[in-house]
Design a protein around this motif. Structure first.
Motif, PDB file in Angstrom:
ATOM      1  N   ASP A  95       0.856  -1.191   0.000  1.00  0.00           N
ATOM      2  CA  ASP A  95       0.000   0.000   0.000  1.00  0.00           C
ATOM      3  C   ASP A  95       0.892   1.241   0.000  1.00  0.00           C
ATOM      4  OD1 ASP A  95      -1.948   1.919   0.306  1.00  0.00           O
ATOM      5  OD2 ASP A  95      -3.064   0.799   1.843  1.00  0.00           O
ATOM      6  N   ARG A 126      -0.271   4.241  -1.379  1.00  0.00           N
ATOM      7  CA  ARG A 126      -1.190   5.270  -1.910  1.00  0.00           C
ATOM      8  C   ARG A 126      -0.895   6.680  -1.413  1.00  0.00           C
ATOM      9  NH1 ARG A 126      -6.848   3.170   0.568  1.00  0.00           N
ATOM     10  NH2 ARG A 126      -5.733   1.176   0.767  1.00  0.00           N
ATOM     11  N   LEU A 162      -1.026  -0.795  -4.315  1.00  0.00           N
ATOM     12  CA  LEU A 162      -2.117   0.165  -4.233  1.00  0.00           C
ATOM     13  C   LEU A 162      -1.551   1.575  -4.382  1.00  0.00           C
ATOM     14  CD1 LEU A 162      -4.018  -1.375  -1.170  1.00  0.00           C
ATOM     15  CD2 LEU A 162      -4.019  -2.103  -3.577  1.00  0.00           C
ATOM     16  N   GLY A 211      -5.922   1.152  -8.018  1.00  0.00           N
ATOM     17  CA  GLY A 211      -6.202   2.461  -7.450  1.00  0.00           C
ATOM     18  C   GLY A 211      -6.287   3.520  -8.507  1.00  0.00           C
ATOM     19  N   GLU A 236     -11.060   4.835  -3.941  1.00  0.00           N
ATOM     20  CA  GLU A 236     -11.205   4.471  -2.535  1.00  0.00           C
ATOM     21  C   GLU A 236     -12.335   5.223  -1.841  1.00  0.00           C
ATOM     22  OE1 GLU A 236      -8.220   5.579   0.410  1.00  0.00           O
ATOM     23  OE2 GLU A 236      -7.320   6.958  -1.014  1.00  0.00           O
ATOM     24  N   LEU A 287      -9.665  -0.621  -1.675  1.00  0.00           N
ATOM     25  CA  LEU A 287      -8.515  -1.040  -2.477  1.00  0.00           C
ATOM     26  C   LEU A 287      -7.949  -2.368  -1.989  1.00  0.00           C
ATOM     27  CD1 LEU A 287      -6.504   2.257  -3.173  1.00  0.00           C
ATOM     28  CD2 LEU A 287      -8.525   1.331  -4.318  1.00  0.00           C
TER      29      LEU A 287
END
Length: 450
Positions: free
Chosen positions: A240, A242, A314, A340, A394, A410
């Motif tokens: 992750d 993001r 992500l 994403g 998201e 996600l």
């Protein structure tokens, strides 16, 4: 305690370079300590290191303030270079995340309802200590409602203050409940921990890592996380990234070395391409990791590598710099399933340029773009961002769930192979992102060359 902006800028400094004035006899001569002499030093430094040095004006105006002079040298393609005066904190770029420790997104739901949702709260930050949580809805900022029309101006006003009053509530059944007022003061946010989880996925173990940034010296923590994953029998991995602005390329290389199979100490990791002075620099995983003096060596890290054939990553518009390098530079070695939104598009790296004379005579510090970055296959040039194979919003399902929750939009998509569409994605209908507080024109978390 030092300002967080200062600490972050220092953390990404890789080489501290001093520059001497141009030896060209035709170069102007200015009294030492004058604005003009500072500007000449800036120009000489940029000529030496700046990626777009050949586009700089031949006869700039040396009488401008140093910051305006610096801006006059920049290429129209450059979104990221900046300069700060280490003796004047007001010259540092300001962001809500760095000042208060949180970020938010303004979205427009079906029926044109505008909602401001907290998407990130840093651990042990002023916002965290004030009680702010991911998923909370901000209904007012300093007594004013955020709208489509004033979203950007409202964010600017927050950055111009040292305290912000928020009215927040929880999302429930299509509306906001349990409203309360909280006060968040400008202050320091501590280094962020790596969040890890292990999920059961149809009889398999899936590891999850939320990585906020890539500071130097993080290899020990990464090694421990992957050792735990390996012991747990993890067979799939979700990264992750993001909200990851980037940081040290060496730390990014260390993370990448822990994921795929088939790597050796001579496996190529990255290519840096600079101006005529910088040329081209190629580094293997082992070489790049070793540029961090605090790093564990490549062989030690590989002992805990998962040896996977694919990885889920992500991303969002805030995924930038070294985190984009992770996405791009794993592709020659494994299948990368990106879920994403398109990343920011910082396909560049640099290091800090400053006066190293003792005593220092010029307090300005330059953070220029110095290299374009490419993976082992020579693929790069993603200045418009890296697009995901699986586009997922998201904010399509409220309430926004905590990072690490397997039902979060996600994460649930990744757990279902990147192709599962959760019922939560339909709950809010067509969601339009109006404004994001963490996509500034200048990124603090530059990818360091190191």
């Amino acid at each position: 305690m030092k300002n967080f902006l200062t600490l972050q800028c220092i953390a990404i400094a890789v080489f501290l370079i001093s520059c001497t004035n141009n030896n060209d006899e035709s170069a102007p001569v200015f009294p030492e300590g004058s604005t003009e002499s500072v500007n000449l030093w800036v120009q000489d430094s940029m000529k030496r290191y700046y990626y777009w040095a050949d586009q700089m004006p031949e006869k700039p105006d040396y009488h401008l303030s140093p910051k305006d002079f610096f801006k006059s040298l920049l290429s129209s393609q450059d979104r990221f270079s900046f300069m700060v005066n280490t003796e004047d904190s007001s010259t540092y770029p300001r962001s809500i995340r760095n000042m208060y420790g949180f970020d938010y997104t303004v979205v427009q739901l079906a029926g044109n309802q505008v909602v401001t949702v907290v998407k990130l709260v840093l651990q042990n930050s002023p916002a965290f200590n004030a009680g702010l949580e991911r998923g909370m809805i901000i209904t007012k900022v300093n007594g004013k409602v955020i709208t489509v029309a004033n979203a950007e101006a409202m964010a600017s006003s927050i950055k111009d203050q040292t305290v912000v009053e928020l009215t927040v509530g929880k999302w429930h059944n299509g509306g906001v409940t349990d409203e309360k007022n909280i006060t968040v003061y400008y202050g320091f946010s501590f280094e962020q921990p790596i969040l890890s989880k292990v999920f059961d996925k149809n009889g398999k173990k899936a590891g999850y890592l939320y990585i906020y940034d890539f500071p130097d010296g993080m290899t020990q923590a990464l090694n421990q996380k992957f050792a735990a994953f390996k012991a747990a029998g993890v067979q799939e991995l979700i990264l992750d990234l993001r909200y990851n602005y980037g940081g040290s390329v060496s730390s990014a290389a260390a993370l990448c070395s822990l994921i795929p199979s088939g790597l050796s100490s001579v496996s190529p990791f990255i290519i840096f391409k600079g101006n005529k002075n910088g040329g081209e620099v190629k580094r293997t995983f082992a070489e790049q990791i070793a540029y961090d003096p605090k790093a564990l060596d490549f062989a030690t890290l590989r002992a805990n590598a998962l040896g996977l054939q694919k990885v889920f990553i992500l991303t969002s518009n805030s995924t930038a710099s070294a985190s984009e390098i992770v996405v791009n530079n794993l592709k020659p070695y494994m299948q990368v399933i990106q879920i994403g939104d398109t990343t920011l598009g910082k396909d560049m790296a640099g290091f800090v340029v400053e006066d190293k004379r003792k005593p220092r005579k010029i307090p300005w510090q330059i953070h220029p773009v110095i290299y374009k970055v490419f993976n082992a296959d020579g693929a790069g040039e993603y200045s418009k961002g890296i697009a995901p194979q699986v586009t997922a919003n998201e904010f399509a399902g409220f309430p926004l769930l905590p990072l690490g929750d397997p039902n979060e939009t996600l994460i649930s998509s990744a757990l279902n192979g990147g192709y599962f569409k959760s019922a939560a994605l339909e709950k809010n209908g067509n969601v339009k992102i109006v404004y994001q507080s963490d996509v500034p024109p200048v990124m603090i978390g530059k990818a360091g060359f190191k």
